[in-house]
Design a protein around this motif. Sequence first.
Motif, PDB file in Angstrom:
ATOM      1  N   PRO A  10       0.842  -1.204   0.000  1.00 55.59           N
ATOM      2  CA  PRO A  10       0.000   0.000   0.000  1.00 55.59           C
ATOM      3  C   PRO A  10       0.877   1.254   0.000  1.00 55.59           C
ATOM      4  CG  PRO A  10       0.143  -0.900   2.212  1.00 55.59           C
ATOM      5  CD  PRO A  10       0.911  -1.850   1.298  1.00 55.59           C
ATOM      6  N   PHE A  11       0.267   2.396  -0.020  1.00 53.74           N
ATOM      7  CA  PHE A  11       0.903   3.702   0.158  1.00 53.74           C
ATOM      8  C   PHE A  11       1.716   4.178  -1.035  1.00 53.74           C
ATOM      9  CE2 PHE A  11       0.896   1.731   4.523  1.00 53.74           C
ATOM     10  CZ  PHE A  11      -0.274   2.347   4.931  1.00 53.74           C
ATOM     11  N   GLY A  12       1.447   3.658  -2.237  1.00 49.99           N
ATOM     12  CA  GLY A  12       2.059   4.185  -3.449  1.00 49.99           C
ATOM     13  C   GLY A  12       3.566   4.296  -3.391  1.00 49.99           C
ATOM     14  N   LEU A  13       4.063   5.522  -3.598  1.00 47.16           N
ATOM     15  CA  LEU A  13       5.505   5.771  -3.635  1.00 47.16           C
ATOM     16  C   LEU A  13       6.170   5.385  -2.314  1.00 47.16           C
ATOM     17  CD1 LEU A  13       8.007   6.848  -5.077  1.00 47.16           C
ATOM     18  CD2 LEU A  13       7.391   9.130  -4.279  1.00 47.16           C
ATOM     19  N   LEU A  14       5.525   5.668  -1.189  1.00 47.20           N
ATOM     20  CA  LEU A  14       6.093   5.297   0.112  1.00 47.20           C
ATOM     21  C   LEU A  14       6.265   3.787   0.226  1.00 47.20           C
ATOM     22  CD1 LEU A  14       4.253   7.681   2.602  1.00 47.20           C
ATOM     23  CD2 LEU A  14       6.647   7.761   1.882  1.00 47.20           C
ATOM     24  N   GLY A  15       5.297   3.024  -0.281  1.00 43.25           N
ATOM     25  CA  GLY A  15       5.395   1.569  -0.288  1.00 43.25           C
ATOM     26  C   GLY A  15       6.560   1.089  -1.145  1.00 43.25           C
ATOM     27  N   ARG A  16       6.731   1.720  -2.313  1.00 47.14           N
ATOM     28  CA  ARG A  16       7.842   1.336  -3.200  1.00 47.14           C
ATOM     29  C   ARG A  16       9.196   1.675  -2.578  1.00 47.14           C
ATOM     30  NH1 ARG A  16       4.174   3.232  -6.800  1.00 47.14           N
ATOM     31  NH2 ARG A  16       5.302   5.120  -7.348  1.00 47.14           N
ATOM     32  N   ILE A  17       9.265   2.760  -1.831  1.00 49.49           N
ATOM     33  CA  ILE A  17      10.505   3.111  -1.137  1.00 49.49           C
ATOM     34  C   ILE A  17      10.771   2.118  -0.004  1.00 49.49           C
ATOM     35  CG2 ILE A  17      11.576   4.842   0.369  1.00 49.49           C
ATOM     36  CD1 ILE A  17      10.127   6.974  -1.409  1.00 49.49           C
ATOM     37  N   ALA A  18       9.726   1.736   0.726  1.00 48.77           N
ATOM     38  CA  ALA A  18       9.867   0.816   1.863  1.00 48.77           C
ATOM     39  C   ALA A  18      10.218  -0.605   1.416  1.00 48.77           C
ATOM     40  CB  ALA A  18       8.586   0.797   2.682  1.00 48.77           C
ATOM     41  N   HIS A  19       9.865  -0.960   0.197  1.00 50.57           N
ATOM     42  CA  HIS A  19      10.072  -2.345  -0.248  1.00 50.57           C
ATOM     43  C   HIS A  19      11.508  -2.829  -0.096  1.00 50.57           C
ATOM     44  CE1 HIS A  19      10.662  -5.661  -3.139  1.00 50.57           C
ATOM     45  NE2 HIS A  19       9.633  -6.131  -2.449  1.00 50.57           N
ATOM     46  N   PRO A  20      12.498  -2.176  -0.721  1.00 51.56           N
ATOM     47  CA  PRO A  20      13.861  -2.715  -0.611  1.00 51.56           C
ATOM     48  C   PRO A  20      14.484  -2.519   0.772  1.00 51.56           C
ATOM     49  CG  PRO A  20      13.875  -0.672  -1.866  1.00 51.56           C
ATOM     50  CD  PRO A  20      12.436  -1.016  -1.608  1.00 51.56           C
ATOM     51  N   ILE A  21      13.985  -1.551   1.527  1.00 44.12           N
ATOM     52  CA  ILE A  21      14.564  -1.230   2.827  1.00 44.12           C
ATOM     53  C   ILE A  21      14.010  -2.140   3.925  1.00 44.12           C
ATOM     54  CG2 ILE A  21      14.766   0.576   4.608  1.00 44.12           C
ATOM     55  CD1 ILE A  21      14.488   2.603   2.232  1.00 44.12           C
ATOM     56  N   ILE A  22      12.710  -2.386   3.892  1.00 44.28           N
ATOM     57  CA  ILE A  22      12.062  -3.117   4.986  1.00 44.28           C
ATOM     58  C   ILE A  22      11.410  -4.419   4.508  1.00 44.28           C
ATOM     59  CG2 ILE A  22      10.266  -3.025   6.764  1.00 44.28           C
ATOM     60  CD1 ILE A  22      10.649   0.057   6.734  1.00 44.28           C
ATOM     61  N   VAL A  23      10.471  -4.315   3.586  1.00 41.82           N
ATOM     62  CA  VAL A  23       9.581  -5.431   3.268  1.00 41.82           C
ATOM     63  C   VAL A  23      10.312  -6.602   2.623  1.00 41.82           C
ATOM     64  CG1 VAL A  23       7.498  -6.116   2.022  1.00 41.82           C
ATOM     65  CG2 VAL A  23       7.630  -3.842   3.071  1.00 41.82           C
ATOM     66  N   LYS A  24      11.091  -6.360   1.597  1.00 40.27           N
ATOM     67  CA  LYS A  24      11.793  -7.453   0.914  1.00 40.27           C
ATOM     68  C   LYS A  24      12.708  -8.188   1.885  1.00 40.27           C
ATOM     69  CE  LYS A  24      14.761  -8.589  -2.955  1.00 40.27           C
ATOM     70  NZ  LYS A  24      15.646  -8.098  -3.990  1.00 40.27           N
ATOM     71  N   ASN A  25      13.472  -7.435   2.671  1.00 41.34           N
ATOM     72  CA  ASN A  25      14.378  -8.049   3.647  1.00 41.34           C
ATOM     73  C   ASN A  25      13.614  -8.859   4.694  1.00 41.34           C
ATOM     74  OD1 ASN A  25      16.602  -6.946   2.360  1.00 41.34           O
ATOM     75  ND2 ASN A  25      16.642  -5.144   3.676  1.00 41.34           N
ATOM     76  N   LYS A  26      12.490  -8.334   5.144  1.00 37.83           N
ATOM     77  CA  LYS A  26      11.692  -9.032   6.156  1.00 37.83           C
ATOM     78  C   LYS A  26      11.143 -10.345   5.591  1.00 37.83           C
ATOM     79  CE  LYS A  26      10.937  -7.730   9.721  1.00 37.83           C
ATOM     80  NZ  LYS A  26      11.647  -7.989  10.990  1.00 37.83           N
ATOM     81  N   LEU A  27      10.652 -10.329   4.364  1.00 42.41           N
ATOM     82  CA  LEU A  27      10.145 -11.566   3.744  1.00 42.41           C
ATOM     83  C   LEU A  27      11.268 -12.587   3.556  1.00 42.41           C
ATOM     84  CD1 LEU A  27       7.586 -10.190   1.138  1.00 42.41           C
ATOM     85  CD2 LEU A  27       7.085 -11.490   3.223  1.00 42.41           C
ATOM     86  N   GLU A  28      12.431 -12.129   3.123  1.00 39.64           N
ATOM     87  CA  GLU A  28      13.581 -13.039   2.972  1.00 39.64           C
ATOM     88  C   GLU A  28      13.947 -13.654   4.325  1.00 39.64           C
ATOM     89  OE1 GLU A  28      15.099 -14.161   0.322  1.00 39.64           O
ATOM     90  OE2 GLU A  28      14.287 -12.837  -1.224  1.00 39.64           O
ATOM     91  N   GLU A  29      13.925 -12.853   5.369  1.00 35.62           N
ATOM     92  CA  GLU A  29      14.243 -13.318   6.720  1.00 35.62           C
ATOM     93  C   GLU A  29      13.225 -14.357   7.195  1.00 35.62           C
ATOM     94  OE1 GLU A  29      13.667 -10.950  10.752  1.00 35.62           O
ATOM     95  OE2 GLU A  29      15.343 -10.148   9.593  1.00 35.62           O
ATOM     96  N   ILE A  30      11.947 -14.107   6.942  1.00 34.49           N
ATOM     97  CA  ILE A  30      10.887 -15.035   7.351  1.00 34.49           C
ATOM     98  C   ILE A  30      11.046 -16.372   6.627  1.00 34.49           C
ATOM     99  CG2 ILE A  30       8.396 -15.472   7.203  1.00 34.49           C
ATOM    100  CD1 ILE A  30       8.083 -12.370   7.712  1.00 34.49           C
ATOM    101  N   PHE A  31      11.334 -16.331   5.333  1.00 35.24           N
ATOM    102  CA  PHE A  31      11.481 -17.587   4.586  1.00 35.24           C
ATOM    103  C   PHE A  31      12.776 -18.307   4.941  1.00 35.24           C
ATOM    104  CE2 PHE A  31       7.742 -16.365   2.392  1.00 35.24           C
ATOM    105  CZ  PHE A  31       7.200 -17.563   1.964  1.00 35.24           C
ATOM    106  N   ALA A  32      13.819 -17.593   5.293  1.00 36.29           N
ATOM    107  CA  ALA A  32      15.053 -18.227   5.770  1.00 36.29           C
ATOM    108  C   ALA A  32      14.779 -18.955   7.087  1.00 36.29           C
ATOM    109  CB  ALA A  32      16.162 -17.192   5.938  1.00 36.29           C
ATOM    110  N   TYR A  33      14.022 -18.327   7.970  1.00 32.83           N
ATOM    111  CA  TYR A  33      13.643 -18.963   9.234  1.00 32.83           C
ATOM    112  C   TYR A  33      12.818 -20.211   8.962  1.00 32.83           C
ATOM    113  CZ  TYR A  33      11.558 -19.771  13.797  1.00 32.83           C
ATOM    114  OH  TYR A  33      11.147 -20.355  14.971  1.00 32.83           O
ATOM    115  N   ARG A  34      11.869 -20.082   8.059  1.00 30.61           N
ATOM    116  CA  ARG A  34      10.990 -21.207   7.703  1.00 30.61           C
ATOM    117  C   ARG A  34      11.812 -22.386   7.185  1.00 30.61           C
ATOM    118  NH1 ARG A  34       5.685 -19.636   4.561  1.00 30.61           N
ATOM    119  NH2 ARG A  34       5.413 -18.755   6.628  1.00 30.61           N
ATOM    120  N   GLN A  35      12.769 -22.113   6.301  1.00 32.46           N
ATOM    121  CA  GLN A  35      13.616 -23.191   5.768  1.00 32.46           C
ATOM    122  C   GLN A  35      14.394 -23.871   6.883  1.00 32.46           C
ATOM    123  OE1 GLN A  35      15.991 -21.578   2.529  1.00 32.46           O
ATOM    124  NE2 GLN A  35      14.500 -22.382   1.078  1.00 32.46           N
TER     125      GLN A  35
END
Length: 154
Positions: free
Chosen positions: A118-143
Motif C-alpha cells: 500500500p501507500f504508493g511511492l512510500l510503499g515502493r521506497i519501503a520495499h527494498p529497505i524493509i519489506v523485501k528483507n523481512k520476507l527473505e528473513e521469514i522464509f530463511a527462518y521457515r527453511q
Amino acid sequence: MKIYKLHKYQKLPITKAQAWEFLSDPANLKVITPNYMGFDILDGADRKMYQGQVIQYIVTPVAGIKTKWVTEITHVKEGEYFVDEQRFGPYALWHHKHFIKEIEGGIEMEDIIHYKLPFGLLGRIAHPIIVKNKLEEIFAYRQKKLIELFGDYK
C-alpha cells in the motif's frame, strides 16, 4: 502499480503425504513463523485446509505494531498445492501459491508469492529497505525450521 514476486524452493527428505499432512494444517504456520512476529491464530484453523477457509491472525511484523491478517484458502488440490490470498491485512495484494512435488529422496516445496504494497511511492521506497528483507528473513527462518523438523535433504 508495482507487483513484486518472491519465489522460493526447498527440498526435504520426507514423503509427499508427510509434507501435505504438515502444510495443510493451518496451526503449523505458527510453528514455522519467527517468534518475534507475535503470530497468533484467532479463528479458522480448527480443521485441515479446505477451499473457502478463512483464517484470521494477529502478526507483529515491524516495530511492535500488531496487525490483523485475514486470508482465504482459494484453491486446494489435495497433496499437490494450495493458494492463500489476503482478504484484509498489511498488503494491498497477497497471493501465495504453495506446491509440493515428489523428487528422488523426498519432496520439493515451491512457494510463489505475488504481492503489492500500500501507500504508493512510500510503499515502493519501503520495499527494498524493509519489506523485501523481512520476507527473505521469514522464509530463511521457515527453511531452517523445516530442516530442524524433518531433516536436511542430501
